[in-house]
Design a protein around this motif. Structure first.
Motif, PDB file in Angstrom:
ATOM      1  N   PRO A 291      34.687  37.616  57.223  1.00 24.51           N
ATOM      2  CA  PRO A 291      34.801  39.054  57.004  1.00 24.51           C
ATOM      3  C   PRO A 291      34.212  39.270  55.609  1.00 24.51           C
ATOM      4  N   SER A 292      33.706  40.429  55.145  1.00 25.92           N
ATOM      5  CA  SER A 292      33.258  40.503  53.880  1.00 25.92           C
ATOM      6  C   SER A 292      34.242  40.464  52.804  1.00 25.92           C
ATOM      7  N   GLY A 293      34.257  39.866  51.843  1.00 23.86           N
ATOM      8  CA  GLY A 293      35.459  40.032  50.987  1.00 23.86           C
ATOM      9  C   GLY A 293      35.703  41.187  50.309  1.00 23.86           C
ATOM     10  N   THR A 294      34.720  41.997  50.010  1.00 24.50           N
ATOM     11  CA  THR A 294      34.998  43.169  49.505  1.00 24.50           C
ATOM     12  C   THR A 294      35.300  44.196  50.322  1.00 24.50           C
ATOM     13  N   LEU A 295      34.533  44.469  51.568  1.00 25.54           N
ATOM     14  CA  LEU A 295      34.954  45.396  52.427  1.00 25.54           C
ATOM     15  C   LEU A 295      36.480  45.305  52.992  1.00 25.54           C
TER      16      LEU A 295
ATOM     17  N   PHE B 158      40.264  48.845  42.448  1.00 26.76           N
ATOM     18  CA  PHE B 158      39.161  48.324  41.601  1.00 26.76           C
ATOM     19  C   PHE B 158      38.339  47.589  42.533  1.00 26.76           C
ATOM     20  N   GLY B 159      38.255  47.821  44.032  1.00 25.79           N
ATOM     21  CA  GLY B 159      37.820  47.049  44.874  1.00 25.79           C
ATOM     22  C   GLY B 159      36.186  47.057  45.195  1.00 25.79           C
ATOM     23  N   LEU B 160      36.208  48.027  45.875  1.00 26.90           N
ATOM     24  CA  LEU B 160      34.404  48.295  46.162  1.00 26.90           C
ATOM     25  C   LEU B 160      33.657  48.547  44.919  1.00 26.90           C
TER      26      LEU B 160
ATOM     27  N   GLY C 119      28.536  34.437  43.223  1.00 29.08           N
ATOM     28  CA  GLY C 119      27.696  35.590  43.547  1.00 29.08           C
ATOM     29  C   GLY C 119      28.129  36.467  44.788  1.00 29.08           C
ATOM     30  N   TRP C 120      27.175  37.300  44.777  1.00 32.75           N
ATOM     31  CA  TRP C 120      27.810  38.634  45.976  1.00 32.75           C
ATOM     32  C   TRP C 120      28.072  37.900  47.053  1.00 32.75           C
ATOM     33  N   VAL C 121      29.099  38.558  47.764  1.00 32.46           N
ATOM     34  CA  VAL C 121      29.919  38.073  48.794  1.00 32.46           C
ATOM     35  C   VAL C 121      28.966  37.695  50.200  1.00 32.46           C
TER      36      VAL C 121
ATOM     37  N   LEU D 213      39.523  37.284  39.067  1.00 31.66           N
ATOM     38  CA  LEU D 213      39.632  38.422  39.685  1.00 31.66           C
ATOM     39  C   LEU D 213      38.457  39.420  39.325  1.00 31.66           C
ATOM     40  N   ARG D 214      38.161  40.023  40.410  1.00 28.18           N
ATOM     41  CA  ARG D 214      37.005  41.066  40.131  1.00 28.18           C
ATOM     42  C   ARG D 214      37.399  42.584  40.199  1.00 28.18           C
ATOM     43  N   LEU D 215      37.314  43.194  39.036  1.00 25.83           N
ATOM     44  CA  LEU D 215      37.710  44.739  39.018  1.00 25.83           C
ATOM     45  C   LEU D 215      36.676  45.499  38.837  1.00 25.83           C
TER      46      LEU D 215
HETATM   47  N1  GLU Z   1      28.007  45.507  46.665  1.00 27.38           N
HETATM   48  C1  GLU Z   1      29.187  46.237  46.513  1.00 27.38           C
HETATM   49  C2  GLU Z   1      30.596  45.218  46.064  1.00 27.38           C
HETATM   50  O1  GLU Z   1      30.331  44.103  45.884  1.00 27.38           O
HETATM   51  C3  GLU Z   1      29.811  47.075  47.772  1.00 27.38           C
HETATM   52  C4  GLU Z   1      30.368  46.064  48.996  1.00 27.38           C
HETATM   53  C5  GLU Z   1      29.264  45.378  49.488  1.00 27.38           C
HETATM   54  O2  GLU Z   1      28.240  46.043  50.262  1.00 27.38           O
HETATM   55  O3  GLU Z   1      29.604  44.155  49.608  1.00 27.38           O
HETATM   56  O4  GLU Z   1      31.591  45.664  46.053  1.00 27.38           O
END
Ligand code: GLU
Length: 385
Positions: free
Chosen positions: A11-15, A34-36, A121-123, A358-360
């Motif tokens: 699952p997407s860590g941010t969503l 402080f999530g998405l 890097g991005w999830v 942690l990411r905010l």
């Molecule tokens: N890119 C944004 C984030 O990292 C939005 C969520 C996503 O699409 O992963 O929070």
């Protein structure tokens, strides 16, 4: 039942966590998120008006798959003039930024071919590479300054390496890659015949230093797919519209994939995007200055918290403090949420090097930010005990 590749798709860590926060809100809890990665500011009015007008004019049918010609023209012009990327409309595909990365992976990666992706890097980079049968390999963004290291990259490259994915300004760390770093990556790409996907969706949120597009550098336009979008720049995250620029042959290939999947983006949404690019760009400067102020404020507050070590990000609206106590970040984020109704994203969602961070996402109204940080400090105090 499922294809083997699905076993890699998390699952997407941010969503995922943002969904948890929404559930808690639905239960009546006062959650501060402080999530998405999105800003608390509305989409500029001129964009909304242009989309409404397009709807009134009946732009509700299929449109050209690669995007409205006038929008492709305008994106090409902006890419040339602002980012120095040599390009015309034939080099543009209008598509959501996330989908642009996915389509690029579909088109470029054969089974088992390798893509180098940043850590942290991005999830979604890793999962997108897995989803097409490719193999993600992490390159470290070095601790302290979060930039790639030449020796590290060289050590990862072999005959199976097809792609390097980079993201500047970077999510989650907020580092802005200097020109020399991009030139170093460009040289490695050229020497080893590797393609580059450059995710530049935060290009307008740079506070210190300067944003550079790798596709503007010598010999790089031929091997770079530059991904950008409206979401972060114009606070249009829910509109799901972005673009990529690439060599025409790649745009043709990705355009064919788009024909067989999305078909096209809604024309009225594209009219909103066009208005965003053609209208006053004051919104960009105003939000940048506002975000700079918030960055300074958040940085100061987090740095003063016991047990947190916080580097000042040069760009984006993320801050990525490191903590010094011994709790995995996934557990820590959950405990913070339960303890204080504050949502933060665990660093481990961004790769192994993200652990203990942690990411905010801090693009919030002042009072929300202050209250969230106050609760976070209290929660951390309790958890550390
Ligand atoms: N890119 C944004 C984030 O990292 C939005 C969520 C996503 O699409 O992963 O929070």
């Amino acid at each position: 039942m499922f294809a083997e590749r699905m076993s890699f798709i998390q699952p997407s860590g941010t969503l995922k966590l943002s969904g948890m926060a929404a559930d808690l809100r639905a239960e009546g809890k006062d959650v501060i998120s402080f999530g998405l990665g999105e800003m608390d500011y509305p989409t500029p009015e001129l964009v909304v008006d242009a989309a409404k007008k397009a709807l009134d004019q009946g732009l509700t049918k299929y449109g050209p798959s690669r995007g409205l010609p006038e929008l492709r023209e305008e994106i090409a012009k902006c890419s040339r003039e602002k980012s120095g990327i040599p390009c015309g409309p034939e080099n543009v595909l209008v598509t959501p930024a996330k989908f642009a990365i996915y389509l690029s992976c579909v088109a470029l990666l054969d089974n088992g071919e390798e893509a180098l992706i940043p850590d942290p890097g991005w999830v979604s980079f890793k999962d997108m590479v897995h989803a097409v049968g490719g193999k993600p390999k992490f390159y470290k963004l070095k601790k302290g300054y979060f930039l790639p290291d030449e020796e590290d990259l060289k050590g990862l490259i072999n005959e199976k390496t097809k792609l390097i994915i980079l993201n500047t300004p970077s999510n989650p760390a907020g580092s802005v890659f200097p020109r020399q770093t991009l030139e170093m990556i460009g040289d490695l790409a050229k020497d080893n015949d590797i393609y580059v996907i450059s995710d530049e969706v935060y290009e307008n949120q740079v506070f210190d230093g300067e944003h550079h597009s790798i596709a503007s550098m010598e010999g790089m336009a031929d091997r770079t797919i530059t991904v950008n979008g409206f979401s972060k720049t114009y606070s249009m995250t829910g509109w799901r519209i972005g673009w990529l620029t690439a060599p025409a042959s790649i745009v043709d290939a990705l355009g064919r994939l788009q024909e067989h999947t999305l078909t096209c983006l809604p024309a009225f949404i594209q009219k909103g995007g066009l208005a965003a690019l053609q209208g006053s760009q004051a919104f960009i400067d105003e939000t940048r200055e506002e975000l700079r102020r918030l960055r300074d404020l958040v940085h100061e507050r987090l740095s003063s918290m016991d047990g947190l070590d916080c580097r000042k990000p040069e760009g984006t609206f993320y801050i990525f403090p490191r903590y010094e106590f011994d709790v995995p970040s996934a557990e820590l984020a959950e405990r913070i949420l339960n303890e204080s109704n504050v949502l933060v994203i665990p660093g481990s969602a961004f790769g192994p090097a993200g652990e203990n961070h942690l990411r905010l996402a801090f693009a919030k109204k002042d009072e929300v930010l202050e209250e969230g940080l106050r609760r976070l400090e209290l929660a951390l105090g309790k958890i550390k005990r």
